[in-house]
Structure formats: structure tokens, C-alpha cells
Design a protein around this motif. Structure first.
Motif, PDB file in Angstrom:
ATOM      1  N   THR A  99      55.722  18.474  40.098  1.00 42.68           N
ATOM      2  CA  THR A  99      54.319  18.767  40.389  1.00 42.68           C
ATOM      3  C   THR A  99      54.202  20.199  40.897  1.00 42.68           C
ATOM      4  N   GLY A 100      53.022  20.747  40.808  1.00 42.67           N
ATOM      5  CA  GLY A 100      52.732  22.038  41.401  1.00 42.67           C
ATOM      6  C   GLY A 100      52.127  21.899  42.785  1.00 42.67           C
ATOM      7  N   MET A 101      51.859  20.660  43.194  1.00 41.35           N
ATOM      8  CA  MET A 101      51.261  20.380  44.499  1.00 41.35           C
ATOM      9  C   MET A 101      52.312  20.554  45.595  1.00 41.35           C
ATOM     10  N   PRO A 102      51.966  21.169  46.727  1.00 38.32           N
ATOM     11  CA  PRO A 102      52.927  21.272  47.836  1.00 38.32           C
ATOM     12  C   PRO A 102      53.425  19.890  48.263  1.00 38.32           C
ATOM     13  N   SER A 103      54.693  19.817  48.619  1.00 35.82           N
ATOM     14  CA  SER A 103      55.306  18.522  48.945  1.00 35.82           C
ATOM     15  C   SER A 103      54.637  17.843  50.132  1.00 35.82           C
ATOM     16  N   MET A 131      63.957  23.022  45.041  1.00 37.30           N
ATOM     17  CA  MET A 131      62.662  22.344  45.059  1.00 37.30           C
ATOM     18  C   MET A 131      62.566  21.513  46.324  1.00 37.30           C
ATOM     19  N   MET A 132      61.349  21.147  46.673  1.00 38.63           N
ATOM     20  CA  MET A 132      61.091  20.234  47.785  1.00 38.63           C
ATOM     21  C   MET A 132      60.687  18.894  47.186  1.00 38.63           C
ATOM     22  N   SER A 133      61.295  17.819  47.693  1.00 39.94           N
ATOM     23  CA  SER A 133      61.108  16.498  47.102  1.00 39.94           C
ATOM     24  C   SER A 133      60.597  15.480  48.111  1.00 39.94           C
ATOM     25  N   VAL A 134      59.835  14.532  47.587  1.00 39.02           N
ATOM     26  CA  VAL A 134      59.352  13.377  48.339  1.00 39.02           C
ATOM     27  C   VAL A 134      59.765  12.143  47.531  1.00 39.02           C
ATOM     28  N   TYR A 135      60.396  11.170  48.220  1.00 36.84           N
ATOM     29  CA  TYR A 135      60.882   9.959  47.577  1.00 36.84           C
ATOM     30  C   TYR A 135      60.082   8.743  48.030  1.00 36.84           C
ATOM     31  N   PHE A 136      59.796   7.846  47.075  1.00 32.53           N
ATOM     32  CA  PHE A 136      59.081   6.604  47.366  1.00 32.53           C
ATOM     33  C   PHE A 136      59.409   5.593  46.281  1.00 32.53           C
ATOM     34  N   ARG A 137      58.916   4.379  46.422  1.00 34.81           N
ATOM     35  CA  ARG A 137      59.190   3.295  45.470  1.00 34.81           C
ATOM     36  C   ARG A 137      57.913   2.899  44.738  1.00 34.81           C
ATOM     37  N   ASP A 138      58.079   2.555  43.467  1.00 34.55           N
ATOM     38  CA  ASP A 138      56.949   2.022  42.707  1.00 34.55           C
ATOM     39  C   ASP A 138      56.913   0.499  42.892  1.00 34.55           C
ATOM     40  N   PRO A 139      55.978  -0.209  42.256  1.00 38.74           N
ATOM     41  CA  PRO A 139      55.865  -1.653  42.481  1.00 38.74           C
ATOM     42  C   PRO A 139      57.116  -2.469  42.121  1.00 38.74           C
ATOM     43  N   ASP A 140      57.994  -1.938  41.265  1.00 37.51           N
ATOM     44  CA  ASP A 140      59.228  -2.638  40.907  1.00 37.51           C
ATOM     45  C   ASP A 140      60.429  -2.147  41.705  1.00 37.51           C
ATOM     46  N   ASP A 141      60.185  -1.293  42.692  1.00 35.96           N
ATOM     47  CA  ASP A 141      61.226  -0.691  43.529  1.00 35.96           C
ATOM     48  C   ASP A 141      62.067   0.358  42.818  1.00 35.96           C
ATOM     49  N   ASN A 142      61.577   0.899  41.694  1.00 41.12           N
ATOM     50  CA  ASN A 142      62.217   2.076  41.127  1.00 41.12           C
ATOM     51  C   ASN A 142      62.096   3.198  42.141  1.00 41.12           C
ATOM     52  N   LEU A 143      63.121   4.034  42.246  1.00 37.09           N
ATOM     53  CA  LEU A 143      63.055   5.180  43.141  1.00 37.09           C
ATOM     54  C   LEU A 143      62.382   6.331  42.411  1.00 37.09           C
ATOM     55  N   VAL A 144      61.247   6.777  42.927  1.00 40.72           N
ATOM     56  CA  VAL A 144      60.479   7.865  42.337  1.00 40.72           C
ATOM     57  C   VAL A 144      60.606   9.078  43.252  1.00 40.72           C
ATOM     58  N   GLU A 145      61.008  10.191  42.682  1.00 44.41           N
ATOM     59  CA  GLU A 145      61.063  11.470  43.388  1.00 44.41           C
ATOM     60  C   GLU A 145      60.000  12.361  42.777  1.00 44.41           C
ATOM     61  N   VAL A 146      59.112  12.900  43.593  1.00 42.18           N
ATOM     62  CA  VAL A 146      58.149  13.896  43.130  1.00 42.18           C
ATOM     63  C   VAL A 146      58.546  15.207  43.789  1.00 42.18           C
ATOM     64  N   ALA A 147      58.808  16.213  42.959  1.00 43.07           N
ATOM     65  CA  ALA A 147      59.355  17.465  43.452  1.00 43.07           C
ATOM     66  C   ALA A 147      58.464  18.644  43.088  1.00 43.07           C
ATOM     67  N   THR A 148      58.449  19.618  43.999  1.00 43.40           N
ATOM     68  CA  THR A 148      57.720  20.861  43.806  1.00 43.40           C
ATOM     69  C   THR A 148      58.740  21.976  43.604  1.00 43.40           C
ATOM     70  N   PRO A 149      58.949  22.412  42.344  1.00 42.73           N
ATOM     71  CA  PRO A 149      59.935  23.450  42.086  1.00 42.73           C
ATOM     72  C   PRO A 149      59.577  24.761  42.789  1.00 42.73           C
ATOM     73  N   GLY A 150      60.609  25.429  43.308  1.00 36.32           N
ATOM     74  CA  GLY A 150      60.432  26.730  43.920  1.00 36.32           C
ATOM     75  C   GLY A 150      59.887  26.695  45.337  1.00 36.32           C
ATOM     76  N   GLU A 151      59.429  25.559  45.809  1.00 42.57           N
ATOM     77  CA  GLU A 151      58.896  25.476  47.169  1.00 42.57           C
ATOM     78  C   GLU A 151      60.045  25.555  48.160  1.00 42.57           C
ATOM     79  N   ARG A 152      59.825  26.272  49.232  1.00 42.99           N
ATOM     80  CA  ARG A 152      60.829  26.426  50.288  1.00 42.99           C
ATOM     81  C   ARG A 152      60.330  25.733  51.551  1.00 42.99           C
ATOM     82  N   PRO A 153      61.273  25.267  52.405  1.00 41.39           N
ATOM     83  CA  PRO A 153      60.853  24.607  53.658  1.00 41.39           C
ATOM     84  C   PRO A 153      60.106  25.541  54.589  1.00 41.39           C
TER      85      PRO A 153
END
Length: 135
Positions: free
Chosen positions: A81-85, A113-135
Motif C-alpha cells: 500500500t501507499g498508505m502510511p503503516s 518497508m513498514m509492515s502491519v500484520y493481522f488475520r483474515d476470517p480464516d486466520d490467514n496471516l495478512v501483512e500490509v506493507a508500505t514500501p520505503g517507509e521508515r520508522p
């Protein structure tokens, strides 16, 4: 005898997710992650994002050919995503989706990249990452 050359891969077209409920999955990915649903008779339900898609297979009613052991919850993937993490984490919270980890720094295929991890309804691990973002 000469060694055969490797096949050159240019990108990814789609991934198949086997799920417990197609409708629950469609709701989650369209409402929370903004994917676009496509339904065609005799074809898997598809969730489009960017130039890729997820084909959704109902567990026990998979389309052929299929994985050897199709299992709901067996997925682990990263979406960009282009959205800030921090904003990703805030929006997930607003939808009642628990953040499992993040935002955290990760190294992706194209760099940091900066990443946020969460689970979907089936417990798949979903990572949404913002490339190039720094802490």
C-alpha cells in the motif's frame, strides 16, 4: 548434455485462497482492504487489487486443478500500500480487526518497508506493507 536454462518469471498474476466461507471472505477483503469482487458462472470468485487477484475456492468445492492439500488458514502473504503503516493500523482498529504485529520494519522484495500484520476470517496471516517507509 547441456544444462537447461531457468524459466524467467516476470511477476505474479493470482494466488488461490481456500476459505471456509466465500461470502465472509469477500466481505472482509472488499470492505476492509478495498478489493473489487468479480463473479462469473463456472469460475472462482475473484478479488482484484492492482494488477493481481485472489481466486477464492470454497473448502470442499475447489476448482480443478488445485493444491494437493487445500486448507483454509494456510495462507501467509504480503500486500503493498501507499498508505502510511500507522494509518493502516488505525483503519484496521476502526474495523475491529486486531493488529497482531506492527507497524514494524521489514525487508521486502524491493527494499525496506513498514509492515502491519493481522488475520483474515480464516486466520490467514495478512501483512500490509508500505514500501520505503521508515520508522
Amino acid at each position: 548434455m547441456s544444462e537447461a536454462a531457468a524459466i524467467a518469471i516476470d511477476g505474479l498474476d493470482h494466488v488461490v485462497l481456500t476459505v471456509g466461507s466465500v461470502e465472509r471472505t469477500v466481505d472482509f477483503y472488499t470492505r476492509i482492504l478495498g478489493m473489487r469482487v468479480e463473479r462469473q458462472p463456472g469460475r472462482p470468485t475473484a478479488l482484484h487489487f492492482g494488477s493481481q487477484k485472489f481466486n477464492i475456492h470454497q473448502a470442499g468445492r475447489e476448482f480443478e486443478p488445485k493444491a494437493l492439500r487445500p486448507t483454509p488458514g494456510g495462507g501467509d502473504f504480503c500486500l503493498l500500500t501507499g498508505m502510511p503503516s500507522a494509518a493502516v493500523a488505525e483503519r484496521l482498529a476502526a474495523f475491529g480487526v486486531a493488529v497482531e504485529l506492527g507497524p514494524v520494519t521489514r525487508e521486502g522484495a524491493c527494499g525496506p518497508m513498514m509492515s502491519v500484520y493481522f488475520r483474515d476470517p480464516d486466520d490467514n496471516l495478512v501483512e500490509v506493507a508500505t514500501p520505503g517507509e521508515r520508522p
